[in-house]
Structures are given as C-alpha cells and as structure tokens.
Design a protein around this motif. Structure first.
Motif, PDB file in Angstrom:
ATOM      1  N   PHE A 223       0.819  -1.062  -0.036  1.00 30.31           N
ATOM      2  CA  PHE A 223       0.013  -0.021  -0.103  1.00 30.31           C
ATOM      3  C   PHE A 223       0.913   1.261   0.036  1.00 30.31           C
ATOM      4  O   PHE A 223       1.840   1.306   0.685  1.00 30.31           O
ATOM      5  N   THR A 224       0.485   2.406  -0.732  1.00 32.86           N
ATOM      6  CA  THR A 224       1.019   3.580  -0.488  1.00 32.86           C
ATOM      7  C   THR A 224       0.113   4.643  -0.119  1.00 32.86           C
ATOM      8  O   THR A 224      -0.762   4.560  -0.129  1.00 32.86           O
ATOM      9  N   GLU A 229      -1.601  13.410  -1.889  1.00 31.58           N
ATOM     10  CA  GLU A 229      -3.131  12.916  -1.843  1.00 31.58           C
ATOM     11  C   GLU A 229      -3.727  12.638  -0.307  1.00 31.58           C
ATOM     12  O   GLU A 229      -4.460  11.917  -0.319  1.00 31.58           O
ATOM     13  N   SER A 232      -4.216   9.063   1.311  1.00 31.94           N
ATOM     14  CA  SER A 232      -5.227   8.259   1.042  1.00 31.94           C
ATOM     15  C   SER A 232      -4.394   6.925   0.481  1.00 31.94           C
ATOM     16  O   SER A 232      -3.357   6.845  -0.373  1.00 31.94           O
ATOM     17  N   ARG A 234      -3.767   3.448  -1.469  1.00 30.16           N
ATOM     18  CA  ARG A 234      -3.470   2.912  -2.496  1.00 30.16           C
ATOM     19  C   ARG A 234      -3.119   1.507  -2.562  1.00 30.16           C
ATOM     20  O   ARG A 234      -1.864   1.336  -2.136  1.00 30.16           O
ATOM     21  N   GLU A 235      -3.739   0.486  -3.005  1.00 33.99           N
ATOM     22  CA  GLU A 235      -3.289  -0.978  -2.920  1.00 33.99           C
ATOM     23  C   GLU A 235      -2.796  -1.268  -4.291  1.00 33.99           C
ATOM     24  O   GLU A 235      -3.411  -0.990  -5.418  1.00 33.99           O
ATOM     25  N   ARG A 236      -1.763  -1.751  -4.249  1.00 36.97           N
ATOM     26  CA  ARG A 236      -1.064  -2.557  -5.395  1.00 36.97           C
ATOM     27  C   ARG A 236      -0.323  -3.664  -5.242  1.00 36.97           C
ATOM     28  O   ARG A 236       0.047  -4.222  -4.224  1.00 36.97           O
TER      29      ARG A 236
END
Length: 440
Positions: A223-224, A229, A232, A234-236
């Motif tokens: 995750f980032t 942002e 927030s 972000r799933e990678r």
C-alpha cells in the motif's frame, strides 16, 4: 581544599561573565574586559569541566578572545556551541547537542581559529524515555488526541521529515495509523479489518519524497500513502518478474525498505529467504539474492552508504549486512540460531528476536531487541570493530516504566523510527503504547 578553591574560582569567573553578559553594551570598556587585538593570536590555555552532557556550562580560559560575543564562535569538534559571555580571557559557553564522544574545542574570533589539543571534552550521552500516546492494558484502537489515543499491539513504525509517524497496528483492528506530536493527533489512514490479515502490515518505510509504503502480511500486496494525496491509501499488487527480471517465490513478508537514492522498495520473504526489489511504479518485483531461510526479518538501508542493507533475522537472533554491489551477505551482530543477552564485540554478542532497526544521524545502528525487552545499539570503535551495547531497558526483564536507563522498562518492543535530530520513537508492543527516546 585545592579542589574547593578551584571550584570557587570557576564560580567567580562564571558570575563575572554573566554580569558582563547582562550589560547592553558589548564594546570594550573599563570593567576589566579585554578587547580583541587582530595583531595578536587567539590562545586557549584550558577549560573546565572536562566532561558533561547537553547544555553543560563550560569556562574556556585563554587570551585575546575579545568581549563582543557576536564575533566569537566556539566549536566542539565541528558542532557550534552557544557563546553566553566573554571578558577577553574567559569564555562562558554551553555544550551543543551530541557533538561526539571526544571533542576538540576550537575558538574562532573574526575568522582566526585556534584549537586546544592538550585535552578533549568528553561528551556524556543521556537517554530518557517517555510515553507519548497509548495506555497500558487497553484492548482496541482509539483515535483522537495523543492523550486520548489507545492501541492494541502497535507493531512497527516509520517517520517522515515533517514528523508524521506511520504505524502498522495489529489486532482490533489491523490498520495503518498516522501520529503527529505537533498536530496532537492519532488517526487511522486505513481503517482495515478485525479479521482480514491483508491489512496486517509489516514494518513501513518512507521514501525521500515523503511517501509511506507498507507491505501486507501475505507478501503479495503493498500500500502507498502519499502526502500529496492526503495519505489516501492505494493498494498495489506486486507483479512477478518480467522478461529482464529474475523470478522469485512469494511467501510471508514483514518489512519494506526504500532505497535512499533510487526509491526502489526492498522486501525479504520468510520461507525462502528471497530478497526482492520492487519498482514502486511498475510494481514489478525481481530477485536480488537468496539469504537465510526460515526467519522473519526487518530491513533498513545505511543512509551514508545506501548500497548497504541491514537485515535483522527475527527467529535466528542475528543481524546481517548485505552489499548490493557485490551481493555479499555477512553476519554483522549475534550468531545465527543462538540467543541471549550479551553486550560486547558484535559477533560475540547475543540477541533475542531482534525486530525493527534504524540508522541514526550519527551513524549508530539501533534495534529493538524484542525478546530481551530493551533497545540496543551497534557502534564502530576506533579500530573499526562493531560493538553491541544496551541503551535502555533491562535485558530479559519485561515491564512498563518511563525514565532513564536505570529505571526504564519495556515489554516486547518491536518498532523504531528516528528523527533528523536523533530522537527515537518506539512501539512498545505488549504495553500498547508509543514512546519517545530522547538522546541528549
């Protein structure tokens, strides 16, 4: 009797300098102060005391210092020291923060420098730990102000340049937190789940742009959290190696480390020991090397030599050094498979389930020695030998107590993060608190 006379003389000199310093006019006058003569050398004849910690009051004796403190600079090694007053023959200064263990004192007046090499000032490092958030005995996460927040098993931690702490929180719920002392806030960036271990994150990392990353327990997802942002999530998904990469095998992973220069992410898989590089943009992973197997691990890069990666092997009770240039993997501290609590030369030292580790601005490596309930440090002596020492906590004794090294107690500390000033945040896992180790 001689010591008493000497002390009284120092106190008299200090009082005189303070009286002079309290005057508004710093120009040469008739009150016994000597003005600076640019045709004469600046001389140091001695200083007292010869040791102390942060803000120790030091009197430097000599000649031709002048009385205008705006033109006087004093250094402990290379670190500037506050100059409080001068009468031309006595300088009143206070020690700066962490200038080094042994310090040469240098005085500079209008660009002319002189150093005193007959003896060195010995700086005594002082450690104090205090709790900044959480409460012992709590059973769930609660957001809010620092004084209100509660945790259940705060696990591992990272910090950005703005003072935001990022914490992987285990159990009720699995989630990812941000703490900021200046903002007086504890918040969940990713609320997570009470049951889904996808949100059980390993040790996070922060890159040079301030983006935080954390890898999921399954080792297949990261995750980032980008400050641009609003952090927030972000799933990678981590992708297998492409045509130019070396394949690797997925298994459990509990740590990420961002390379200080390239920004690539590195992780190490539990079952097979595969050390893998992940491109944070393409998400593609590629095998770097095979390391020891059958152990959880925690990773950190050396900021001075960013091609050196330190690996703490949790269940093997040792710390290794990996060189990205040569792919050389060597045991740096402890001995694989042997645990205990012994300080001393690194390879003779004994560790007990070492967890997260960090490299401080002064180059010392600190690690959370979880099974020994203490924080330990690896330094390199003048002969180039690595030495392990216990900084704070009592080896093998679990408990909860703030204070200095003689009093402080921990219970399974897992995570460490270091500020640019050298202070260290600690996630005290079993005590359910976040603590701050101030180094002065």
């Amino acid at each position: 009797m001689e010591k008493i006379k000497k002390l009284m003389g120092l106190l008299t000199a200090m009082a005189m300098i303070l009286m002079i310093w309290s005057c508004d006019d710093y120009k040469p006058d008739t009150f016994g102060r000597q003005s600076y003569d640019p045709n004469k050398p600046v001389e140091i004849t001695g200083f007292e005391p010869d040791s102390g910690g942060l803000s120790t009051k030091v009197i430097i004796t000599g000649n031709n210092f002048g009385s205008d403190i705006s033109k006087i600079k004093v250094y402990f090694n290379e670190t500037p020291a506050p100059v409080i007053g001068s009468d031309g023959q006595h300088l009143y200064v206070t020690t700066p923060r962490q200038p080094g263990d042994e310090n040469v004192i240098t005085v500079e007046v209008e660009g002319k420098k002189t150093s005193f090499n007959q003896k060195k000032f010995r700086y005594k490092v002082m450690y104090v730990v205090r709790t900044i958030a959480g409460r012992k005995g709590t059973g769930a996460f609660k957001a809010g102000r620092l004084s209100e927040a509660e945790f259940q098993f705060p696990s591992t931690i990272a910090i950005d340049d703005q003072g935001s702490l990022f914490i992987s929180h285990w159990r009720v719920p699995y989630c990812f937190l941000r703490i900021n002392e200046d903002e007086n806030i504890v918040e969940a960036l990713l609320p997570g789940s009470n049951t889904d271990t996808k949100y059980a994150f390993g040790a996070p990392t922060v890159n040079s742009q301030g983006t935080a990353y954390a890898i999921s327990d399954n080792g297949r997802t990261f995750f980032t959290f980008d400050p641009l942002e609003g952090w927030s999530p972000r799933e990678r998904a981590i992708l297998p190696a492409g045509v130019n990469g070396t394949p690797f095998a997925f298994s459990t992973a509990h740590s990420l480390a961002a390379h200080p220069v390239t920004g690539d992410l590195y992780t190490r898989y539990y079952a097979n020991g595969h050390l893998v590089k992940i491109d944070p943009f393409t998400r593609e992973g590629t095998l770097v090397s095979e390391t020891l197997t059958g152990s959880d691990s925690y990773l950190v890069f050396d900021p001075v030599d960013p091609d050196i990666l330190y690996i703490a092997y949790h269940t093997l009770h040792c710390i290794a050094k990996f060189d990205l240039r040569t792919k050389e993997h060597t045991i740096y501290a402890g001995r694989s498979g042997q645990y205990g609590w012994i300080d001393g030369p690194a390879l003779d030292a004994r560790l007990n389930t070492p967890n997260q580790l960090i490299v401080a601005p002064n180059g010392n490596l600190y690690f959370a020695d979880r099974g020994n309930h203490c924080i330990r440090m690896i330094t390199v002596d003048n002969n180039g030998q690595a030495i392990v020492s216990t900084v704070i906590g009592k080896g093998g004794v679990a408990g909860y107590q703030d204070g200095n090294p003689e009093d402080a107690l921990f219970n399974n500390p897992r995570g460490l993060a270091v500020t640019p000033a050298g202070d260290i945040y600690i996630t005290d896992y079993e005590n359910n608190v976040v603590r701050k180790l101030t180094i002065e």
